[in-house]
Structures are given as structure tokens and as C-alpha cells.
Motif scaffolding. Structure first.
Motif, mmCIF file in Angstrom:
data_model
loop_
_atom_site.group_PDB
_atom_site.id
_atom_site.type_symbol
_atom_site.label_atom_id
_atom_site.label_comp_id
_atom_site.label_asym_id
_atom_site.label_seq_id
_atom_site.Cartn_x
_atom_site.Cartn_y
_atom_site.Cartn_z
ATOM 1 N N MET A 1 129.361 5.910 7.669
ATOM 2 C CA MET A 1 129.772 7.222 8.147
ATOM 3 C C MET A 1 131.264 7.373 7.848
ATOM 4 O O MET A 1 132.052 6.523 8.226
ATOM 5 C CB MET A 1 129.503 7.311 9.655
ATOM 6 C CG MET A 1 129.297 8.695 10.178
ATOM 7 S SD MET A 1 129.064 8.803 11.979
ATOM 8 C CE MET A 1 127.310 8.698 12.143
ATOM 9 N N LYS A 2 131.617 8.437 7.129
ATOM 10 C CA LYS A 2 133.011 8.712 6.796
ATOM 11 C C LYS A 2 133.806 8.989 8.077
ATOM 12 O O LYS A 2 133.261 9.451 9.069
ATOM 13 C CB LYS A 2 133.069 9.907 5.846
ATOM 14 C CG LYS A 2 134.422 10.152 5.254
ATOM 15 C CD LYS A 2 134.380 11.303 4.282
ATOM 16 C CE LYS A 2 135.786 11.712 3.921
ATOM 17 N NZ LYS A 2 135.838 12.997 3.292
ATOM 18 N N THR A 3 135.097 8.747 8.016
ATOM 19 C CA THR A 3 135.949 8.858 9.197
ATOM 20 C C THR A 3 135.848 10.214 9.887
ATOM 21 O O THR A 3 135.677 10.273 11.097
ATOM 22 C CB THR A 3 137.415 8.565 8.822
ATOM 23 O OG1 THR A 3 137.470 7.265 8.242
ATOM 24 C CG2 THR A 3 138.310 8.616 10.028
ATOM 25 N N GLU A 4 135.938 11.318 9.141
ATOM 26 C CA GLU A 4 135.902 12.638 9.777
ATOM 27 C C GLU A 4 134.562 12.888 10.469
ATOM 28 O O GLU A 4 134.516 13.423 11.580
ATOM 29 C CB GLU A 4 136.167 13.745 8.755
ATOM 30 C CG GLU A 4 136.280 15.112 9.400
ATOM 31 C CD GLU A 4 136.647 16.207 8.417
ATOM 32 O OE1 GLU A 4 136.581 17.377 8.826
ATOM 33 O OE2 GLU A 4 136.993 15.913 7.266
ATOM 34 N N LEU A 5 133.475 12.489 9.847
ATOM 35 C CA LEU A 5 132.153 12.644 10.451
ATOM 36 C C LEU A 5 132.039 11.776 11.699
ATOM 37 O O LEU A 5 131.571 12.229 12.739
ATOM 38 C CB LEU A 5 131.059 12.269 9.445
ATOM 39 C CG LEU A 5 129.623 12.307 9.957
ATOM 40 C CD1 LEU A 5 129.234 13.719 10.387
ATOM 41 C CD2 LEU A 5 128.676 11.814 8.882
ATOM 42 N N LYS A 6 132.506 10.547 11.600
ATOM 43 C CA LYS A 6 132.463 9.635 12.750
ATOM 44 C C LYS A 6 133.304 10.170 13.902
ATOM 45 O O LYS A 6 132.897 10.098 15.060
ATOM 46 C CB LYS A 6 132.962 8.252 12.315
ATOM 47 C CG LYS A 6 132.706 7.172 13.319
ATOM 48 C CD LYS A 6 133.065 5.826 12.726
ATOM 49 C CE LYS A 6 132.600 4.711 13.618
ATOM 50 N NZ LYS A 6 132.791 3.405 13.002
ATOM 51 N N GLN A 7 134.470 10.716 13.588
ATOM 52 C CA GLN A 7 135.325 11.281 14.635
ATOM 53 C C GLN A 7 134.641 12.461 15.320
ATOM 54 O O GLN A 7 134.651 12.561 16.552
ATOM 55 C CB GLN A 7 136.667 11.720 14.055
ATOM 56 C CG GLN A 7 137.576 10.570 13.697
ATOM 57 C CD GLN A 7 138.832 11.023 12.961
ATOM 58 O OE1 GLN A 7 138.891 12.104 12.377
ATOM 59 N NE2 GLN A 7 139.841 10.165 12.973
ATOM 60 N N ALA A 8 134.045 13.350 14.537
ATOM 61 C CA ALA A 8 133.348 14.505 15.115
ATOM 62 C C ALA A 8 132.184 14.050 15.988
ATOM 63 O O ALA A 8 131.970 14.581 17.093
ATOM 64 C CB ALA A 8 132.863 15.436 14.009
ATOM 65 N N TYR A 9 131.446 13.062 15.517
ATOM 66 C CA TYR A 9 130.327 12.493 16.282
ATOM 67 C C TYR A 9 130.829 11.934 17.612
ATOM 68 O O TYR A 9 130.286 12.227 18.679
ATOM 69 C CB TYR A 9 129.657 11.413 15.432
ATOM 70 C CG TYR A 9 128.596 10.608 16.139
ATOM 71 C CD1 TYR A 9 127.353 11.151 16.429
ATOM 72 C CD2 TYR A 9 128.826 9.284 16.484
ATOM 73 C CE1 TYR A 9 126.368 10.403 17.058
ATOM 74 C CE2 TYR A 9 127.850 8.527 17.111
ATOM 75 C CZ TYR A 9 126.624 9.094 17.395
ATOM 76 O OH TYR A 9 125.656 8.346 18.019
ATOM 77 N N ASN A 10 131.902 11.146 17.560
ATOM 78 C CA ASN A 10 132.442 10.541 18.779
ATOM 79 C C ASN A 10 133.014 11.574 19.743
ATOM 80 O O ASN A 10 132.918 11.394 20.966
ATOM 81 C CB ASN A 10 133.477 9.477 18.436
ATOM 82 C CG ASN A 10 132.834 8.219 17.893
ATOM 83 O OD1 ASN A 10 131.725 7.865 18.276
ATOM 84 N ND2 ASN A 10 133.516 7.552 16.986
ATOM 85 N N VAL A 11 133.585 12.646 19.220
ATOM 86 C CA VAL A 11 134.091 13.719 20.091
ATOM 87 C C VAL A 11 132.939 14.299 20.912
ATOM 88 O O VAL A 11 133.061 14.497 22.127
ATOM 89 C CB VAL A 11 134.795 14.824 19.265
ATOM 90 C CG1 VAL A 11 134.960 16.113 20.062
ATOM 91 C CG2 VAL A 11 136.150 14.331 18.772
ATOM 92 N N ASP A 12 131.803 14.554 20.254
ATOM 93 C CA ASP A 12 130.677 15.122 20.992
ATOM 94 C C ASP A 12 130.047 14.113 21.947
ATOM 95 O O ASP A 12 129.624 14.486 23.040
ATOM 96 C CB ASP A 12 129.643 15.718 20.034
ATOM 97 C CG ASP A 12 130.018 17.143 19.660
ATOM 98 O OD1 ASP A 12 130.216 17.969 20.569
ATOM 99 O OD2 ASP A 12 130.118 17.438 18.456
#
Length: 120
Positions: A1-12
């Protein structure tokens, strides 16, 4: 999982936890739905999201959600890398096979992720 996708996932996921802690279960489910959309192509994250939905269904005593999440959890482990219905929220009240419209912000993140993978 790319960093931006992982960050968005973790935010939710974090927002879902905070909403659940404040007993705002509909908001918690909404954030888990967003996390589901982002995680669908990644078996472990996808499964983790369904487990969270299962636990929340249990906490809210929603047996339809519990049963639906049991089957979806196993399907996530087996099929995430093969095929997923884009945009599907992952809840028990929707068909697990139905593609659904993507929220615009999530579509941007997923678009960037797919182009990043295509460049590899």
C-alpha cells in the motif's frame, strides 16, 4: 500500500475508533466504509476492516451485520487480490458484488495508487 493510500486508510480507521468511543456508531460505520473502499485490493487491510465492522456490528447488536461480516471477512482473505467491486462499502446491507460510486476524495487517492502501480 502506497504511503498516501495507507495514510488515508489510517485516518478513517482512527476516526472510526474515535466515533465508536463517543458512541456515534453510524459515524463509526461510515468511516469503516471509507476504509473498506481504500483497502479492498490489499488482503490484510481489507480483512482487518471487515473484522472491525464485525466487532462494531456485535457491539451494536446488529445480527445482520455480524453474519454479513463473518462471510465478508473470509471472502476478503480469499478474493482481495483477484476481484473486488470498486467502491463497495462492505456493509451487510449492500450486495458484496455490487460496484458503487466512489467518493471524490477516495477516487483521487485510488487513482494515484493505481498509476503508481502501473509505473512499476
Amino acid at each position: 500500500m502506497k504511503t498516501e493510500l495507507k495514510q488515508a486508510y489510517n485516518v478513517d480507521l482512527t476516526a472510526a475508533c474515535e466515533a465508536e468511543e463517543s458512541r456515534n456508531f453510524s459515524k463509526a460505520f461510515a468511516h469503516l466504509e471509507r476504509a473498506h473502499i481504500l483497502s479492498q485490493k490489499y488482503a490484510w487491510a481489507h480483512t482487518r476492516t471487515h473484522i472491525r465492522m464485525l466487532k462494531l456490528g456485535w457491539r451494536t447488536r446488529d445480527m445482520r451485520e455480524v453474519v454479513g461480516q463473518l462471510t465478508r471477512t473470509f471472502a476478503a482473505l480469499l478474493f482481495s487480490r483477484i476481484w473486488v467491486p470498486l467502491g463497495n462499502t462492505g456493509r451487510a446491507n449492500v450486495s458484496p458484488f455490487a460496484p458503487m460510486p466512489l467518493p471524490e476524495d477516495l477516487a483521487r487517492v485510488l487513482y494515484k495508487e493505481s498509476h503508481h502501480q502501473a509505473e512499476r
